[in-house]
Design a protein around this motif. Structure first.
Motif, PDB file in Angstrom:
ATOM      1  N   PRO A 199       0.847  -1.248   0.019  1.00 43.81           N
ATOM      2  CA  PRO A 199      -0.004  -0.003  -0.043  1.00 43.81           C
ATOM      3  C   PRO A 199       0.957   1.267   0.030  1.00 43.81           C
ATOM      4  O   PRO A 199       1.695   1.532   0.834  1.00 43.81           O
ATOM      5  CB  PRO A 199      -0.833  -0.125   1.429  1.00 43.81           C
ATOM      6  CG  PRO A 199       0.066  -0.853   1.993  1.00 43.81           C
ATOM      7  CD  PRO A 199       0.912  -1.961   1.470  1.00 43.81           C
ATOM      8  N   LEU A 200       0.473   2.217  -0.849  1.00 52.04           N
ATOM      9  CA  LEU A 200       1.423   3.619  -1.158  1.00 52.04           C
ATOM     10  C   LEU A 200       0.328   4.532  -1.003  1.00 52.04           C
ATOM     11  O   LEU A 200      -0.594   4.421  -1.520  1.00 52.04           O
ATOM     12  CB  LEU A 200       2.195   3.663  -2.127  1.00 52.04           C
ATOM     13  CG  LEU A 200       3.153   2.423  -2.368  1.00 52.04           C
ATOM     14  CD1 LEU A 200       3.733   2.457  -3.905  1.00 52.04           C
ATOM     15  CD2 LEU A 200       4.337   2.616  -1.414  1.00 52.04           C
ATOM     16  N   ARG A 201       0.732   5.760  -0.641  1.00 46.95           N
ATOM     17  CA  ARG A 201      -0.014   7.064  -0.591  1.00 46.95           C
ATOM     18  C   ARG A 201       0.924   7.857  -1.818  1.00 46.95           C
ATOM     19  O   ARG A 201       2.083   7.580  -1.885  1.00 46.95           O
ATOM     20  CB  ARG A 201      -0.099   7.648   0.661  1.00 46.95           C
ATOM     21  CG  ARG A 201      -0.697   6.747   1.753  1.00 46.95           C
ATOM     22  CD  ARG A 201      -2.204   6.433   1.401  1.00 46.95           C
ATOM     23  NE  ARG A 201      -3.046   7.649   1.026  1.00 46.95           N
ATOM     24  CZ  ARG A 201      -4.354   7.098   0.629  1.00 46.95           C
ATOM     25  NH1 ARG A 201      -4.920   5.816   0.543  1.00 46.95           N
ATOM     26  NH2 ARG A 201      -5.171   8.113   0.422  1.00 46.95           N
ATOM     27  N   GLN A 202       0.112   9.248  -1.979  1.00 46.86           N
ATOM     28  CA  GLN A 202       0.987  10.144  -2.794  1.00 46.86           C
ATOM     29  C   GLN A 202       2.145  10.322  -2.413  1.00 46.86           C
ATOM     30  O   GLN A 202       2.493  10.881  -1.149  1.00 46.86           O
ATOM     31  CB  GLN A 202       0.136  11.045  -3.199  1.00 46.86           C
ATOM     32  CG  GLN A 202       0.778  12.072  -4.192  1.00 46.86           C
ATOM     33  CD  GLN A 202      -0.103  13.363  -4.266  1.00 46.86           C
ATOM     34  OE1 GLN A 202      -0.590  13.987  -3.488  1.00 46.86           O
ATOM     35  NE2 GLN A 202      -0.146  13.898  -5.748  1.00 46.86           N
ATOM     36  N   GLY A 203       3.446  10.328  -3.137  1.00 43.76           N
ATOM     37  CA  GLY A 203       4.812  10.677  -2.671  1.00 43.76           C
ATOM     38  C   GLY A 203       5.407   9.624  -2.068  1.00 43.76           C
ATOM     39  O   GLY A 203       6.547   9.856  -1.743  1.00 43.76           O
ATOM     40  N   ASP A 204       4.989   8.307  -1.741  1.00 40.95           N
ATOM     41  CA  ASP A 204       5.488   7.331  -1.015  1.00 40.95           C
ATOM     42  C   ASP A 204       6.446   6.428  -2.296  1.00 40.95           C
ATOM     43  O   ASP A 204       6.039   6.495  -3.227  1.00 40.95           O
ATOM     44  CB  ASP A 204       4.664   6.333  -0.399  1.00 40.95           C
ATOM     45  CG  ASP A 204       4.187   6.845   0.855  1.00 40.95           C
ATOM     46  OD1 ASP A 204       4.427   7.960   1.413  1.00 40.95           O
ATOM     47  OD2 ASP A 204       2.861   6.012   1.342  1.00 40.95           O
ATOM     48  N   ALA A 205       7.498   6.148  -1.689  1.00 42.41           N
ATOM     49  CA  ALA A 205       8.416   5.164  -2.509  1.00 42.41           C
ATOM     50  C   ALA A 205       8.419   3.751  -2.147  1.00 42.41           C
ATOM     51  O   ALA A 205       8.535   3.610  -0.945  1.00 42.41           O
ATOM     52  CB  ALA A 205       9.807   5.735  -2.818  1.00 42.41           C
ATOM     53  N   VAL A 206       8.626   2.824  -2.988  1.00 39.49           N
ATOM     54  CA  VAL A 206       8.975   1.614  -2.564  1.00 39.49           C
ATOM     55  C   VAL A 206      10.290   1.021  -3.145  1.00 39.49           C
ATOM     56  O   VAL A 206      10.382   1.063  -4.446  1.00 39.49           O
ATOM     57  CB  VAL A 206       7.787   0.534  -2.765  1.00 39.49           C
ATOM     58  CG1 VAL A 206       7.241   0.511  -4.467  1.00 39.49           C
ATOM     59  CG2 VAL A 206       8.118  -0.810  -2.613  1.00 39.49           C
ATOM     60  N   ALA A 207      11.056   0.721  -2.586  1.00 36.43           N
ATOM     61  CA  ALA A 207      12.301  -0.026  -2.975  1.00 36.43           C
ATOM     62  C   ALA A 207      12.326  -1.519  -3.078  1.00 36.43           C
ATOM     63  O   ALA A 207      11.496  -2.130  -2.067  1.00 36.43           O
ATOM     64  CB  ALA A 207      13.410   0.196  -2.208  1.00 36.43           C
ATOM     65  N   PHE A 208      12.579  -2.203  -4.054  1.00 37.87           N
ATOM     66  CA  PHE A 208      12.198  -3.454  -4.173  1.00 37.87           C
ATOM     67  C   PHE A 208      13.315  -4.641  -5.013  1.00 37.87           C
ATOM     68  O   PHE A 208      14.086  -3.684  -5.927  1.00 37.87           O
ATOM     69  CB  PHE A 208      10.725  -3.722  -4.701  1.00 37.87           C
ATOM     70  CG  PHE A 208      10.470  -3.409  -6.159  1.00 37.87           C
ATOM     71  CD1 PHE A 208      10.725  -3.996  -7.178  1.00 37.87           C
ATOM     72  CD2 PHE A 208      10.146  -1.754  -6.206  1.00 37.87           C
ATOM     73  CE1 PHE A 208      10.409  -3.392  -8.433  1.00 37.87           C
ATOM     74  CE2 PHE A 208       9.951  -1.450  -7.648  1.00 37.87           C
ATOM     75  CZ  PHE A 208      10.166  -1.976  -8.589  1.00 37.87           C
ATOM     76  N   ALA A 209      13.293  -5.752  -4.843  1.00 35.76           N
ATOM     77  CA  ALA A 209      14.247  -6.468  -5.684  1.00 35.76           C
ATOM     78  C   ALA A 209      13.796  -6.607  -7.130  1.00 35.76           C
ATOM     79  O   ALA A 209      12.522  -6.634  -7.429  1.00 35.76           O
ATOM     80  CB  ALA A 209      14.340  -7.940  -5.028  1.00 35.76           C
ATOM     81  N   VAL A 210      14.883  -6.433  -8.197  1.00 33.17           N
ATOM     82  CA  VAL A 210      14.482  -6.494  -9.271  1.00 33.17           C
ATOM     83  C   VAL A 210      14.233  -7.797 -10.003  1.00 33.17           C
ATOM     84  O   VAL A 210      13.591  -8.004 -10.702  1.00 33.17           O
ATOM     85  CB  VAL A 210      15.807  -5.768 -10.257  1.00 33.17           C
ATOM     86  CG1 VAL A 210      15.447  -5.956 -11.790  1.00 33.17           C
ATOM     87  CG2 VAL A 210      15.709  -4.320  -9.999  1.00 33.17           C
ATOM     88  N   HIS A 211      15.164  -8.930  -9.436  1.00 34.23           N
ATOM     89  CA  HIS A 211      15.348 -10.142 -10.082  1.00 34.23           C
ATOM     90  C   HIS A 211      15.564 -11.211  -9.064  1.00 34.23           C
ATOM     91  O   HIS A 211      14.528 -12.122  -8.958  1.00 34.23           O
ATOM     92  CB  HIS A 211      16.586 -10.029 -10.928  1.00 34.23           C
ATOM     93  CG  HIS A 211      16.502 -11.324 -11.934  1.00 34.23           C
ATOM     94  ND1 HIS A 211      17.739 -11.743 -12.633  1.00 34.23           N
ATOM     95  CD2 HIS A 211      15.636 -12.341 -12.204  1.00 34.23           C
ATOM     96  CE1 HIS A 211      17.440 -12.720 -13.160  1.00 34.23           C
ATOM     97  NE2 HIS A 211      16.429 -13.225 -13.035  1.00 34.23           N
ATOM     98  N   HIS A 212      16.773 -11.229  -8.291  1.00 37.99           N
ATOM     99  CA  HIS A 212      16.712 -12.239  -7.420  1.00 37.99           C
ATOM    100  C   HIS A 212      17.204 -11.692  -6.050  1.00 37.99           C
ATOM    101  O   HIS A 212      17.552 -10.235  -6.089  1.00 37.99           O
ATOM    102  CB  HIS A 212      18.043 -13.018  -7.843  1.00 37.99           C
ATOM    103  CG  HIS A 212      17.866 -13.949  -8.798  1.00 37.99           C
ATOM    104  ND1 HIS A 212      18.558 -13.748 -10.001  1.00 37.99           N
ATOM    105  CD2 HIS A 212      16.781 -14.931  -8.969  1.00 37.99           C
ATOM    106  CE1 HIS A 212      18.146 -14.708 -10.765  1.00 37.99           C
ATOM    107  NE2 HIS A 212      16.985 -15.241 -10.431  1.00 37.99           N
ATOM    108  N   ARG A 213      17.008 -12.287  -4.799  1.00 41.81           N
ATOM    109  CA  ARG A 213      17.192 -12.027  -3.895  1.00 41.81           C
ATOM    110  C   ARG A 213      17.652 -13.067  -2.894  1.00 41.81           C
ATOM    111  O   ARG A 213      17.044 -14.231  -3.072  1.00 41.81           O
ATOM    112  CB  ARG A 213      16.349 -10.904  -2.877  1.00 41.81           C
ATOM    113  CG  ARG A 213      15.188 -11.704  -2.444  1.00 41.81           C
ATOM    114  CD  ARG A 213      14.065 -10.825  -1.591  1.00 41.81           C
ATOM    115  NE  ARG A 213      13.051 -11.485  -0.748  1.00 41.81           N
ATOM    116  CZ  ARG A 213      13.180 -12.035   0.468  1.00 41.81           C
ATOM    117  NH1 ARG A 213      14.301 -11.798   1.160  1.00 41.81           N
ATOM    118  NH2 ARG A 213      12.033 -12.347   0.811  1.00 41.81           N
TER     119      ARG A 213
END
Length: 249
Positions: A199-213
């Motif tokens: 869940p995100l609101r306006q202006g929030d960012a999410v960092a996430f894995a592109v491929h593997h972790r």
């Protein structure tokens, strides 16, 4: 984990990108990335900054290409890749976020037994990309209207890829649009896929894995495969800024 546990003070558009990025509790964000493959950075952009970036979408002068997802089987919706030089705020955010994520990226490489290591500053990493023939900028602006969605995918544009990327929601849920949730799926060996709805609101960012972790198992670390996408937008218009740290061929 609550927003208060990952950011010390509220982000203000008056702060420089470097200053606002440094306000976050990066050890806590790193633990979130380790545990779930994603972590939220609340209020990275102010509402007026979000509106200003979204307003760039119709202006060809900012972009190098325009993609209609349905033509390529990517989903339904569209996005545009920025061209160099990037808008100042976008370029500054890309440079400011990278060093905080490089430590996580290097730890992941070590745990997965990979030789790849990432330099501390983004300029050095981009130089490596360009030497490998990856010279086209990858930050992008996405636009969805009612009925649009983004299929699960991975943003890999060449042999050299940074393993974490960032997406910033520019529109306000329940006001500008409904639906359109950010979704991350994880496939572990011999197990069914697990979905994470962020869940995100306006202006929030999410960092996430592109491929593997890496994931810690009973016999050590093993590698899991991740994909991300956006669920169907039910009404309105949704804009997202995507910050990918490697360049493309």
């Amino acid at each position: 984990m609550s927003a208060k546990s990952v950011v010390r003070t509220a982000t203000s558009g008056a702060l420089t990108p470097e200053a606002r990025v440094s306000e976050y509790d990066w050890p806590a964000l790193g633990r979130e990335l380790d545990a779930y493959g994603c972590a939220v950075l609340p209020k990275l952009l102010a509402a007026d900054e979000c509106r200003d970036i979204a307003a760039m979408y119709p202006d060809d002068n900012h972009f190098r290409s325009h993609i209609h997802m349905a033509r390529h089987g990517f989903g339904k919706g569209e996005y545009r890749y920025f061209k160099y030089p990037l808008p100042h705020l976008l370029g500054e955010l890309r440079s400011a976020l990278y060093p905080h994520l490089a430590g996580v990226a290097n730890a992941w490489s070590a745990r997965m037994g990979l030789e790849q290591r990432y330099p501390e500053d983004h300029a050095t990493f981009l130089k490596r990309c360009h030497e490998a023939g990856q010279t086209r900028p990858t930050p992008l602006l996405l636009q969805y209207v009612a009925g649009d969605f983004n299929c699960l995918h991975q943003d890999l544009y060449g042999d050299l890829a940074f393993p974490i990327q960032v997406a910033i929601l520019l529109s306000e849920p329940d006001s500008d649009f409904t639906g359109g949730e950010f979704v991350l799926t994880e496939q572990r060996p011999r197990m069914q896929s697990r979905a994470e709805v962020v869940p995100l609101r306006q202006g929030d960012a999410v960092a996430f894995a592109v491929h593997h972790r890496p994931v810690q198992g009973t016999k050590g670390n093993y590698r899991v495969n991740l994909r991300h996408g956006v669920s169907r937008v039910r009404s309105g218009m949704r804009h997202t800024l995507g910050i990918i740290f490697h360049d493309a061929r």
